[in-house]
Design a protein around this motif. Sequence first.
Motif, PDB file in Angstrom:
ATOM      1  N   ALA A 152       3.058  -2.942  17.167  1.00  0.00           N
ATOM      2  CA  ALA A 152       3.426  -2.331  15.900  1.00  0.00           C
ATOM      3  C   ALA A 152       2.573  -1.102  15.656  1.00  0.00           C
ATOM      4  O   ALA A 152       1.339  -1.203  15.580  1.00  0.00           O
ATOM      5  N   GLY A 153       3.232   0.048  15.550  1.00  0.00           N
ATOM      6  CA  GLY A 153       2.551   1.249  15.091  1.00  0.00           C
ATOM      7  C   GLY A 153       2.516   1.235  13.574  1.00  0.00           C
ATOM      8  O   GLY A 153       3.543   0.977  12.926  1.00  0.00           O
ATOM      9  N   ILE A 154       1.366   1.506  13.014  1.00  0.00           N
ATOM     10  CA  ILE A 154       1.185   1.417  11.563  1.00  0.00           C
ATOM     11  C   ILE A 154       0.468   2.676  11.099  1.00  0.00           C
ATOM     12  O   ILE A 154      -0.687   2.918  11.486  1.00  0.00           O
ATOM     13  N   ARG A 155       1.171   3.492  10.304  1.00  0.00           N
ATOM     14  CA  ARG A 155       0.567   4.718   9.789  1.00  0.00           C
ATOM     15  C   ARG A 155       0.106   4.483   8.358  1.00  0.00           C
ATOM     16  O   ARG A 155       0.892   4.089   7.501  1.00  0.00           O
ATOM     17  N   VAL A 156      -1.171   4.712   8.130  1.00  0.00           N
ATOM     18  CA  VAL A 156      -1.813   4.400   6.854  1.00  0.00           C
ATOM     19  C   VAL A 156      -2.360   5.675   6.241  1.00  0.00           C
ATOM     20  O   VAL A 156      -2.994   6.492   6.926  1.00  0.00           O
ATOM     21  N   ILE A 157      -2.121   5.852   4.955  1.00  0.00           N
ATOM     22  CA  ILE A 157      -2.773   6.916   4.192  1.00  0.00           C
ATOM     23  C   ILE A 157      -3.862   6.286   3.346  1.00  0.00           C
ATOM     24  O   ILE A 157      -3.619   5.320   2.620  1.00  0.00           O
ATOM     25  N   THR A 158      -5.078   6.790   3.477  1.00  0.00           N
ATOM     26  CA  THR A 158      -6.201   6.265   2.712  1.00  0.00           C
ATOM     27  C   THR A 158      -6.924   7.410   2.018  1.00  0.00           C
ATOM     28  O   THR A 158      -7.015   8.517   2.547  1.00  0.00           O
ATOM     29  N   GLY A 159      -7.407   7.100   0.832  1.00  0.00           N
ATOM     30  CA  GLY A 159      -8.129   8.099   0.051  1.00  0.00           C
ATOM     31  C   GLY A 159      -9.599   8.173   0.375  1.00  0.00           C
ATOM     32  O   GLY A 159     -10.342   8.881  -0.308  1.00  0.00           O
ATOM     33  N   GLY A 183      -6.163  -1.962  -1.964  1.00  0.00           N
ATOM     34  CA  GLY A 183      -7.209  -1.058  -2.423  1.00  0.00           C
ATOM     35  C   GLY A 183      -6.751   0.374  -2.457  1.00  0.00           C
ATOM     36  O   GLY A 183      -5.770   0.720  -3.083  1.00  0.00           O
ATOM     37  N   ALA A 184      -7.477   1.239  -1.749  1.00  0.00           N
ATOM     38  CA  ALA A 184      -7.211   2.683  -1.791  1.00  0.00           C
ATOM     39  C   ALA A 184      -6.443   3.136  -0.562  1.00  0.00           C
ATOM     40  O   ALA A 184      -6.697   4.212  -0.028  1.00  0.00           O
ATOM     41  N   TYR A 185      -5.494   2.340  -0.090  1.00  0.00           N
ATOM     42  CA  TYR A 185      -4.699   2.749   1.067  1.00  0.00           C
ATOM     43  C   TYR A 185      -3.302   2.183   0.940  1.00  0.00           C
ATOM     44  O   TYR A 185      -3.047   1.261   0.170  1.00  0.00           O
ATOM     45  N   ASN A 186      -2.400   2.772   1.695  1.00  0.00           N
ATOM     46  CA  ASN A 186      -1.030   2.264   1.735  1.00  0.00           C
ATOM     47  C   ASN A 186      -0.417   2.576   3.085  1.00  0.00           C
ATOM     48  O   ASN A 186      -0.672   3.639   3.666  1.00  0.00           O
ATOM     49  N   LEU A 195       1.008   8.224  -3.198  1.00  0.00           N
ATOM     50  CA  LEU A 195       0.541   8.269  -4.580  1.00  0.00           C
ATOM     51  C   LEU A 195       0.548   6.900  -5.246  1.00  0.00           C
ATOM     52  O   LEU A 195      -0.123   6.692  -6.248  1.00  0.00           O
ATOM     53  N   THR A 196       1.323   5.925  -4.691  1.00  0.00           N
ATOM     54  CA  THR A 196       1.424   4.630  -5.335  1.00  0.00           C
ATOM     55  C   THR A 196       0.446   3.617  -4.773  1.00  0.00           C
ATOM     56  O   THR A 196       0.531   2.430  -5.082  1.00  0.00           O
ATOM     57  N   ALA A 197      -0.542   4.050  -4.007  1.00  0.00           N
ATOM     58  CA  ALA A 197      -1.423   3.107  -3.332  1.00  0.00           C
ATOM     59  C   ALA A 197      -2.231   2.247  -4.285  1.00  0.00           C
ATOM     60  O   ALA A 197      -2.637   1.157  -3.932  1.00  0.00           O
ATOM     61  N   MET A 198      -2.499   2.713  -5.508  1.00  0.00           N
ATOM     62  CA  MET A 198      -3.326   1.941  -6.416  1.00  0.00           C
ATOM     63  C   MET A 198      -2.598   1.600  -7.709  1.00  0.00           C
ATOM     64  O   MET A 198      -3.206   1.423  -8.761  1.00  0.00           O
ATOM     65  N   VAL A 199      -1.279   1.486  -7.626  1.00  0.00           N
ATOM     66  CA  VAL A 199      -0.505   1.118  -8.807  1.00  0.00           C
ATOM     67  C   VAL A 199      -0.850  -0.305  -9.218  1.00  0.00           C
ATOM     68  O   VAL A 199      -0.975  -1.189  -8.370  1.00  0.00           O
ATOM     69  N   PRO A 200      -1.038  -0.581 -10.532  1.00  0.00           N
ATOM     70  CA  PRO A 200      -1.288  -1.966 -10.964  1.00  0.00           C
ATOM     71  C   PRO A 200      -0.180  -2.886 -10.471  1.00  0.00           C
ATOM     72  O   PRO A 200       1.000  -2.550 -10.504  1.00  0.00           O
ATOM     73  N   GLY A 201      -0.579  -4.072 -10.037  1.00  0.00           N
ATOM     74  CA  GLY A 201       0.399  -5.004  -9.498  1.00  0.00           C
ATOM     75  C   GLY A 201       0.474  -4.948  -7.986  1.00  0.00           C
ATOM     76  O   GLY A 201       1.062  -5.807  -7.367  1.00  0.00           O
ATOM     77  N   GLN A 202      -0.110  -3.899  -7.379  1.00  0.00           N
ATOM     78  CA  GLN A 202      -0.186  -3.818  -5.926  1.00  0.00           C
ATOM     79  C   GLN A 202      -1.038  -4.982  -5.426  1.00  0.00           C
ATOM     80  O   GLN A 202      -1.979  -5.395  -6.104  1.00  0.00           O
ATOM     81  N   PRO A 203      -0.717  -5.577  -4.291  1.00  0.00           N
ATOM     82  CA  PRO A 203      -1.551  -6.665  -3.788  1.00  0.00           C
ATOM     83  C   PRO A 203      -2.994  -6.212  -3.681  1.00  0.00           C
ATOM     84  O   PRO A 203      -3.276  -5.084  -3.277  1.00  0.00           O
ATOM     85  N   THR A 253     -12.239  11.878   2.201  1.00  0.00           N
ATOM     86  CA  THR A 253     -11.035  12.592   1.774  1.00  0.00           C
ATOM     87  C   THR A 253      -9.796  11.790   2.151  1.00  0.00           C
ATOM     88  O   THR A 253      -9.868  10.806   2.887  1.00  0.00           O
ATOM     89  N   THR A 254      -8.662  12.213   1.641  1.00  0.00           N
ATOM     90  CA  THR A 254      -7.394  11.552   1.960  1.00  0.00           C
ATOM     91  C   THR A 254      -6.979  11.913   3.379  1.00  0.00           C
ATOM     92  O   THR A 254      -6.849  13.093   3.717  1.00  0.00           O
ATOM     93  N   VAL A 255      -6.786  10.896   4.202  1.00  0.00           N
ATOM     94  CA  VAL A 255      -6.423  11.121   5.604  1.00  0.00           C
ATOM     95  C   VAL A 255      -5.340  10.135   6.007  1.00  0.00           C
ATOM     96  O   VAL A 255      -5.097   9.124   5.337  1.00  0.00           O
ATOM     97  N   THR A 256      -4.700  10.440   7.120  1.00  0.00           N
ATOM     98  CA  THR A 256      -3.734   9.528   7.727  1.00  0.00           C
ATOM     99  C   THR A 256      -4.341   8.944   8.988  1.00  0.00           C
ATOM    100  O   THR A 256      -4.855   9.684   9.840  1.00  0.00           O
ATOM    101  N   ALA A 257      -4.322   7.640   9.109  1.00  0.00           N
ATOM    102  CA  ALA A 257      -4.803   6.959  10.308  1.00  0.00           C
ATOM    103  C   ALA A 257      -3.627   6.257  10.970  1.00  0.00           C
ATOM    104  O   ALA A 257      -2.760   5.707  10.289  1.00  0.00           O
TER     105      ALA A 257
END
Length: 540
Positions: A61-68, A37-40, A25-33, A118-122
Amino acid sequence: MPHKLLGLTAVFAFRLITATILAALTAMVPGQPSHTGAYNVVKYSVAIEVNDTTSHITGNAGIRVITGGEASEIILDLVSVNSDGAGMTVDSVLKDGTRAGFTHEADRLVLPAPATDTTVTAKYRVYYNGIVDDGLIISTNMYGDRTFFADNWPNRAHQWFPCIDHPSSRAEVDFTITAPSHYQVIATGLLQKRINLPGNRTAHYWSSSVPVPTKVMVFGAAPFAVEYNGYIDTIPYSNWVYPQNACEGFASFSATPGILRFFTDLLGPYPFEKVANVQSTTRYGGMENAGNIFYHEAAVAGERDLEYLIVHEMAHQWFGNSLSETDWPHLWLSEGLATWLTDWYYMQKHGEQALRERMQSHRQRVTGFANTRLAPVVDHHPGKLTDMLNPNSYQKGSWVLHMLRRKIGDELLLEGIAQFYKAYQIGHACTEKFMNVMEEVSGTDLEEFFDDWLYSAGHPVLSKNTSFSNGRLTMELVQTQQHKMAFTFPLDIRFVFEDGSEQDHTFDIIFRRHEFVIDMPSEPARIILDPDTWLLYELI
C-alpha cells in the motif's frame, strides 16, 4: 451500445486539485479520530494479489500523508495477527523510498513522521501479507463460484489494507488487483488498464481522483457478466452480475438512469466518475460503495423489485459518500437522509397518501425499537458500531426530516438539504452543521426541534380522555413518556361526526398535560389524532 470506460475528464482533474487541498486542511477537524493529530492521508495506492485456493493475500500500500510538522509519528489502522493466525503481517516499510522502522501491534501500524516544522508530504509504501478474516469477503457465491468482495462498512477496511479507518478521513485511491484471469474485477474509480501476466493472471488498474472515506473504497472480483450501457448524461454506466442470472440481473437495474437524473436535479452533479451496479456476495442487502454499488446476490437474482433499494443506495452517493458524517454518532446524516430522499422519491411517484402510509410504517418501526432500546438518534454510546444500523438512524432520521418539512415547508427543506450538501461535499459534517444550514435557510430557530428529536431519546407517548356536555367537548391530553418531561410539537386532531362532517383543529403542545375545551355541534363519533401523519408519536 457498450462503450469502453474513458480516462479522467477535466472535471475530475479539477476535483483532484481541489480535494487534495481540502483534505489537507481538514486534518484537525473536531471529530477526527484522535490518532490522526496533525496529519491526514490524501491518497492510497493499494495493490493486492488474490488466488484461487486460500484466503491469503499479498499486498503493498502506497500511502501519501500531508503533515503540518507537529506529528511525532504516523498511526494507521491495520489488523494484527490473531490467535487463529488470521490477520496481517507487515514485512517492510519504505518512507520516501528509503527503508524505515515501524511497529505493528494491537491493530495499529506506527510509522516515523517527517522531521520538519513545516507542512510536507511524505510517501510511505507498506509491504504486508496475511490471511483475511473480515473486511475482504473471500467466499463462494450462490452458484458455487469463488468471489472476492471488499465489505468495509463501518470500519473494516483495515482488515485488509493499512489506512485511517474512520468516516472523517477521506483520500483518493488507486487499486491494482492481480487475480487469476478468469475473474473480472470492478473497483472504485475508472479502469485505467489491464495487463496479462504469466501464470494465467491479470492485473487490473483502477483509479479514482475523488477523495472518499475508507468505508466506501472497494473492489470486487468474480466471474461477472458485464453490461456496458454507455452513459447517463456524461457518467459511464454499467452493470456487473453473475452469468447464471445475467438476464434478470441486468433487468433488475433498469431504473438506474431515471433515479440518477432525479438526484442530480434535486442535489446537484453526481460526485463520482462512474455508476456501476454490482451483484455481490457480502454482508449487507445493499452497500453504497462510491461509484460501484454492491447489492446482495439474492436480491439481484430474485423477483424483488430493486427500485427503492437502488434509490436509497444512489442517494448515498451524495449523503454518506461525498458528504460523510464527521463521526459515527451522526450516522443519521447518511442513513436518515438517504431514507428520507427515498421517501421523497416515492411520494413524487405515488403521491402524498402513499407517503403517509410509508411514514406510518416507519413510525411503527421507530416506536417498536424505542420499546427495546431507548436512545437518541445522535447516539454516543451505541455499543458496537453495527448496532447503529437501527430504526433510529434510518426511519427516525427520515421522520425528523418529515416533521421539519412541516415546520419550514417543502421549498425551504429541499433548499436546505441542497445547501448543506453544497457546503460540505467531498468532506464531512455533523448534526450541528446541518442544523446551522437549516436555520440559515429557513430563518427559524431550530435548537429546540433538534434537541427534542435528535439529541433526546424516544418520542411523545400520548394518552387522551374526552367528555362532552352542553355543546362542549373537553379533552385532556397527557404526555406519559418517562424519559422526558415534554416534547414540543403541533398536534392535528380531526373530529368526525355522525353525519360525516368533520372539524380539524391544531394545538401547540408545549407542556406535559393540556386540557382543551372546544365548541362542538354534537358529540364526535370519532376523534383522530394526527390524521395526515405529520407526527412521530405513540398513543396508549
